[in-house]
Design a protein around this motif. Structure first.
Motif, mmCIF file in Angstrom:
data_model
loop_
_atom_site.group_PDB
_atom_site.id
_atom_site.type_symbol
_atom_site.label_atom_id
_atom_site.label_comp_id
_atom_site.label_asym_id
_atom_site.label_seq_id
_atom_site.Cartn_x
_atom_site.Cartn_y
_atom_site.Cartn_z
ATOM 1 N N LEU A 10 0.675 -1.377 0.220
ATOM 2 C CA LEU A 10 -0.070 -0.419 0.125
ATOM 3 C C LEU A 10 0.541 1.117 -0.154
ATOM 4 C CD1 LEU A 10 -2.023 1.503 0.623
ATOM 5 C CD2 LEU A 10 -2.490 0.944 2.961
ATOM 6 N N PHE A 11 0.371 2.296 -0.692
ATOM 7 C CA PHE A 11 1.208 2.743 -0.704
ATOM 8 C C PHE A 11 0.311 4.419 -1.306
ATOM 9 C CE2 PHE A 11 1.767 2.514 -4.842
ATOM 10 C CZ PHE A 11 2.661 3.374 -5.921
ATOM 11 N N GLY A 12 0.346 6.075 -0.893
ATOM 12 C CA GLY A 12 0.217 6.919 -1.130
ATOM 13 C C GLY A 12 0.635 7.936 -1.968
ATOM 14 N N ILE A 13 0.014 9.266 -2.241
ATOM 15 C CA ILE A 13 1.242 9.641 -3.583
ATOM 16 C C ILE A 13 0.886 11.427 -3.480
ATOM 17 C CG2 ILE A 13 1.195 7.633 -5.440
ATOM 18 C CD1 ILE A 13 -0.396 9.277 -6.593
ATOM 19 N N GLY A 14 1.289 11.878 -3.864
ATOM 20 C CA GLY A 14 1.352 13.413 -3.520
ATOM 21 C C GLY A 14 2.777 14.175 -4.373
ATOM 22 N N LEU A 15 2.709 15.741 -4.069
ATOM 23 C CA LEU A 15 3.722 16.470 -4.128
ATOM 24 C C LEU A 15 4.349 17.329 -3.731
ATOM 25 C CD1 LEU A 15 4.841 16.680 -7.502
ATOM 26 C CD2 LEU A 15 3.511 18.437 -7.587
ATOM 27 N N ASP A 16 6.037 16.684 -3.795
ATOM 28 C CA ASP A 16 6.082 17.369 -2.271
ATOM 29 C C ASP A 16 6.595 18.846 -1.956
ATOM 30 O OD1 ASP A 16 8.653 17.428 -4.526
ATOM 31 O OD2 ASP A 16 9.972 16.278 -3.562
ATOM 32 N N THR A 17 6.267 19.544 -2.982
ATOM 33 C CA THR A 17 6.332 21.019 -2.831
ATOM 34 C C THR A 17 4.910 21.441 -2.927
ATOM 35 O OG1 THR A 17 5.926 20.502 -4.819
ATOM 36 C CG2 THR A 17 7.847 21.338 -5.058
ATOM 37 N N TYR A 18 4.109 20.172 -2.666
ATOM 38 C CA TYR A 18 3.232 21.429 -2.229
ATOM 39 C C TYR A 18 2.741 21.435 -0.039
ATOM 40 C CZ TYR A 18 0.320 19.654 -6.272
ATOM 41 O OH TYR A 18 -0.473 19.751 -7.182
ATOM 42 N N TRP A 19 3.702 20.744 0.008
ATOM 43 C CA TRP A 19 3.777 20.407 1.910
ATOM 44 C C TRP A 19 4.047 21.776 2.812
ATOM 45 C CZ3 TRP A 19 0.999 16.932 0.154
ATOM 46 C CH2 TRP A 19 1.280 15.488 0.137
ATOM 47 N N ASP A 20 4.886 22.282 1.887
ATOM 48 C CA ASP A 20 5.393 23.985 2.613
ATOM 49 C C ASP A 20 4.487 25.083 2.172
ATOM 50 O OD1 ASP A 20 7.903 22.866 3.552
ATOM 51 O OD2 ASP A 20 8.988 23.071 2.594
ATOM 52 N N GLN A 21 3.513 24.391 0.729
ATOM 53 C CA GLN A 21 2.673 25.536 0.672
ATOM 54 C C GLN A 21 1.581 25.760 1.391
ATOM 55 O OE1 GLN A 21 2.254 26.188 -3.388
ATOM 56 N NE2 GLN A 21 3.686 24.552 -3.774
ATOM 57 N N PHE A 22 1.044 24.909 1.587
ATOM 58 C CA PHE A 22 -0.482 24.065 2.341
ATOM 59 C C PHE A 22 -0.676 23.632 3.486
ATOM 60 C CE2 PHE A 22 0.220 23.639 -2.727
ATOM 61 C CZ PHE A 22 -1.398 25.265 -3.078
ATOM 62 N N SER A 79 -4.164 9.968 -3.322
ATOM 63 C CA SER A 79 -4.487 10.856 -1.733
ATOM 64 C C SER A 79 -4.902 12.515 -2.407
ATOM 65 C CB SER A 79 -3.532 10.715 -0.954
ATOM 66 O OG SER A 79 -2.059 11.412 -1.824
ATOM 67 N N THR A 80 -4.405 13.301 -3.716
ATOM 68 C CA THR A 80 -4.294 14.253 -4.092
ATOM 69 C C THR A 80 -3.386 13.917 -5.549
ATOM 70 O OG1 THR A 80 -3.213 16.939 -3.636
ATOM 71 C CG2 THR A 80 -2.010 14.899 -3.107
ATOM 72 N N TYR A 81 -3.187 15.398 -6.566
ATOM 73 C CA TYR A 81 -2.175 15.381 -7.277
ATOM 74 C C TYR A 81 -1.334 14.980 -7.023
ATOM 75 C CZ TYR A 81 -0.228 16.248 -12.532
ATOM 76 O OH TYR A 81 0.616 16.461 -12.264
ATOM 77 N N ALA A 82 -0.423 14.550 -7.880
ATOM 78 C CA ALA A 82 0.748 14.016 -8.325
ATOM 79 C C ALA A 82 1.712 13.734 -9.194
ATOM 80 C CB ALA A 82 0.873 12.552 -7.191
ATOM 81 N N LEU A 83 2.431 13.994 -9.828
ATOM 82 C CA LEU A 83 2.984 13.487 -11.355
ATOM 83 C C LEU A 83 3.184 11.905 -11.233
ATOM 84 C CD1 LEU A 83 6.619 16.252 -10.841
ATOM 85 C CD2 LEU A 83 4.086 16.582 -12.090
ATOM 86 N N SER A 84 2.689 11.539 -13.080
ATOM 87 C CA SER A 84 2.595 10.548 -12.937
ATOM 88 C C SER A 84 4.291 9.626 -13.593
ATOM 89 C CB SER A 84 1.680 10.069 -14.284
ATOM 90 O OG SER A 84 2.564 10.379 -15.110
#
Length: 223
Positions: A10-22, A79-84
């Motif tokens: 099991l794994f989720g996906i996201g974009l690391d540049t989001y975390w500091d922004q939101f 879980s949210t937008y992430a790059l393919s």
């Protein structure tokens, strides 16, 4: 027959540049993933959860980890937008069936509360928490182009019995596949040549399920 060794990834996906922004978005998505882990573990406890994969380096590490853990099936929580390009290395290296979980935290955004935020950054962060469906077409298209077989399950995190029933069915199917791949199958004697309908291609059995071959002989088989 060998002991059932089914292991689920099991794994989720996201974009690391989001975390500091939101603020709070990463923690919120990790909490959703934890809920999913608990629900899947209720069907089968032998689960390898690699958390949120949010960049290329983590993707390659996750693929290696799934291979070293010998997982039989992977659930990919969008879980949210992430790059393919972040998703592909994980499943490419694991080389096992993948189920895309397109799961929304709720039926819809609370738009009344959303429109009262008055802060575009906070509004974007809230939207991203409900953005699971956004990258699914991109991921599916990349999987199709690279020849990766997948299945998609769509639903809600809470109060969606149909979704979790479908997840349970995939877990049960994986259990059957795992049992068959560790099964000892023996072919006793020879078929009567006139009974054409009962011939079995043993090679196909092992090609699709795996297993352990065992040859049995019965010398005085009646004609």
């Amino acid at each position: 027959m060998r002991k059932n060794t089914l292991k689920i990834g099991l794994f989720g996906i996201g974009l690391d540049t989001y975390w500091d922004q939101f603020e709070g978005l990463e923690t919120r998505l990790k909490n959703y993933l934890s809920i999913i882990e608990e629900k899947i573990a209720a069907f089968h406890p032998n689960l390898v959860n690699l958390g949120i994969v949010d960049n290329i380096d983590k993707a390659f590490d996750a693929g290696d980890r799934f291979r070293s853990e010998s997982v039989d099936l992977i659930f990919l929580y969008v879980s949210t937008y992430a790059l393919s390009s972040t998703v592909l290395p994980v499943v490419q290296k694991a080389k096992v069936p993948v189920i895309i979980l397109n799961i929304s935290p709720e039926a819809a955004i609370d738009y009344e509360k959303f429109n009262q935020m008055g802060d575009s950054v906070k509004m974007t962060g809230e939207w991203l928490a409900f953005c699971s469906a956004c990258p699914v077409p991109e991921i599916a298209n990349v999987f199709n182009r690279t020849g990766i077989k997948f299945h998609q399950i769509t639903g809600m995190l809470h109060g969606d019995e149909e979704l979790w029933n479908e997840v349970a069915q995939w877990v049960e199917a994986a259990k059957v596949k795992n049992i068959m791949s560790n099964n000892r199958m023996g072919c006793l004697g020879h078929y009567y040549s006139g009974m054409l309908d009962i011939y079995t291609d043993i090679t196909k059995q092992y090609a699709y399920f795996g297993g352990i071959s065992k040859c049995l002989r019965w010398r005085n088989w009646p004609l």
